[in-house]
Design an enzyme around this catalytic site. Sequence first.
Site, PDB file in Angstrom:
ATOM      1  N   LYS A 104       0.854  -1.191   0.000  1.00 10.52           N
ATOM      2  CA  LYS A 104       0.000   0.000   0.000  1.00 10.52           C
ATOM      3  C   LYS A 104       0.884   1.232   0.000  1.00 10.52           C
ATOM      4  O   LYS A 104       2.019   1.193   0.480  1.00 10.52           O
ATOM      5  CB  LYS A 104      -0.875   0.034   1.252  1.00 10.52           C
ATOM      6  CG  LYS A 104      -2.129   0.863   1.078  1.00 10.52           C
ATOM      7  CD  LYS A 104      -3.194   0.066   0.370  1.00 10.52           C
ATOM      8  CE  LYS A 104      -4.500   0.793   0.240  1.00 10.52           C
ATOM      9  NZ  LYS A 104      -5.581  -0.160  -0.101  1.00 10.52           N
TER      10      LYS A 104
HETATM   11  N1  GLU Z   1      -7.223   0.083  -3.283  1.00  6.96           N
HETATM   12  C1  GLU Z   1      -7.981  -1.073  -3.612  1.00  6.96           C
HETATM   13  C2  GLU Z   1      -8.070  -2.020  -2.415  1.00  6.96           C
HETATM   14  O1  GLU Z   1      -7.936  -1.619  -1.296  1.00  6.96           O
HETATM   15  C3  GLU Z   1      -7.497  -1.750  -4.885  1.00  6.96           C
HETATM   16  C4  GLU Z   1      -6.089  -2.240  -4.879  1.00  6.96           C
HETATM   17  C5  GLU Z   1      -5.616  -2.739  -6.225  1.00  6.96           C
HETATM   18  O2  GLU Z   1      -6.407  -2.789  -7.164  1.00  6.96           O
HETATM   19  O3  GLU Z   1      -4.436  -3.079  -6.326  1.00  6.96           O
HETATM   20  O4  GLU Z   1      -8.341  -3.175  -2.573  1.00  6.96           O
END
Ligand code: GLU
Length: 415
Positions: A104
Amino acid sequence: MKVNPFETAKRQVDIVCDIIGVNGGVREILKNPKRELTVNFPVRLDDGSYRVFQGYRVQYNMARGPTKGGIRYHPDVTLDEVRALAAWMTWKCAVVNLPYGGAKGGVICDPKHMSMSELERLTRRYASEISPLIGPEMDIPAPDVYTDSQTMAWIMDTYSMQKGYSVPGVITGKPIALGGSEGRGEATGRGCAYVIREAAPHAGLKVKGSAVAVQGFGNAGSVAAKILHDEQGAKIVAISDSKGGIYTAGGMDPHKVEEYKHKTGSVTGFPGAQPITNEELLASKCDILVPAALENVLTKRNADKVQAKMVAEAANGPTLPEADEILFEKKVTLLPDILANAGGVTVSYFEWAQDIQGFFWTLDEVNQRLERTMVRSYGDVHKEAQARKVHNRTAAYVVAIQKVVDAIQRRGIYP
Ligand code: GLU
């Protein structure tokens, strides 16, 4: 007191390690981020001055593959929040069986008070700062809170300019014109709606005619509301955003609410609806509650006020562990974040696979594969919950952590 989401994330790991008997070094691995980068970088603002912003990229665990996870722009971003979100991405990718680890990113900023050109400069500089850590085979970012397909386009371009050729697979959630996937924009909300549909009979609910309350009307919440309304015949009785909420016992058309929010900047004041607070929305009279905003909204203070029979977590980390227990005792069916919102990263995976092959799918192909993934994953979690007599969060973690532990043990510890 503000709850630290990484403490919650570690507690969840401990609960599951106790159940499946994971101890010692492997448990330690699961409770620690593998790699983290903090960057402080200057951005030129429109008035000509400079400001230094702080951003992070955390790669939590890569035992199952390259790391994957979004980038969040928010004034309250902290390193511990990014660590928690990166841990949750690890379990999320495992529960739906994507060949990824979890990561993240986040930047402390207030995107609502920045111009497009300021956001572009911030994004390009942040992308350039984290570029040694990202790449289609290493770590693939995506959108999260207050970032969108335009943000992804800038990151793709910045990374590609540094390489000297186009690298669409470095990031997902891109515009279709740059190698984005059909269906990615609505995938989180659509996946959530599929999981609700699958779980409803087990919770003694019929989605058709059920009253739904949605907290947060961004990418996840607005799409979930529209699909539940249009495709499954649910009644959307309450909606909120960061400014407040609205309620009508008779239900509202989420398309009209979206149009209204587009014009006025918020759902509040929607004609014919009664104003409510975000706190009141969580306790409102409904059958299905969809928290689709931020972490830590269901706590031990308000969990027993929840009237819904089902809570579907479109947001990441909306429920604290104490609240989990209360909901479980009240026999509320909980659809945990790592399952309920995994549709987004699932279609991100499809996007990455399409980019790498240079071969693109139709919207129908994407949605069918998404549906198959969500139905199968819900089935896996439900089976585990029945077998172990635990709630769905614990079951989802058991499914996920088991896979990560297998990968760690199969690979062995280097050197
Ligand atoms: N931000 C989204 C999540 O928390 C998508 C992450 C992604 O597609 O890599 O799942």
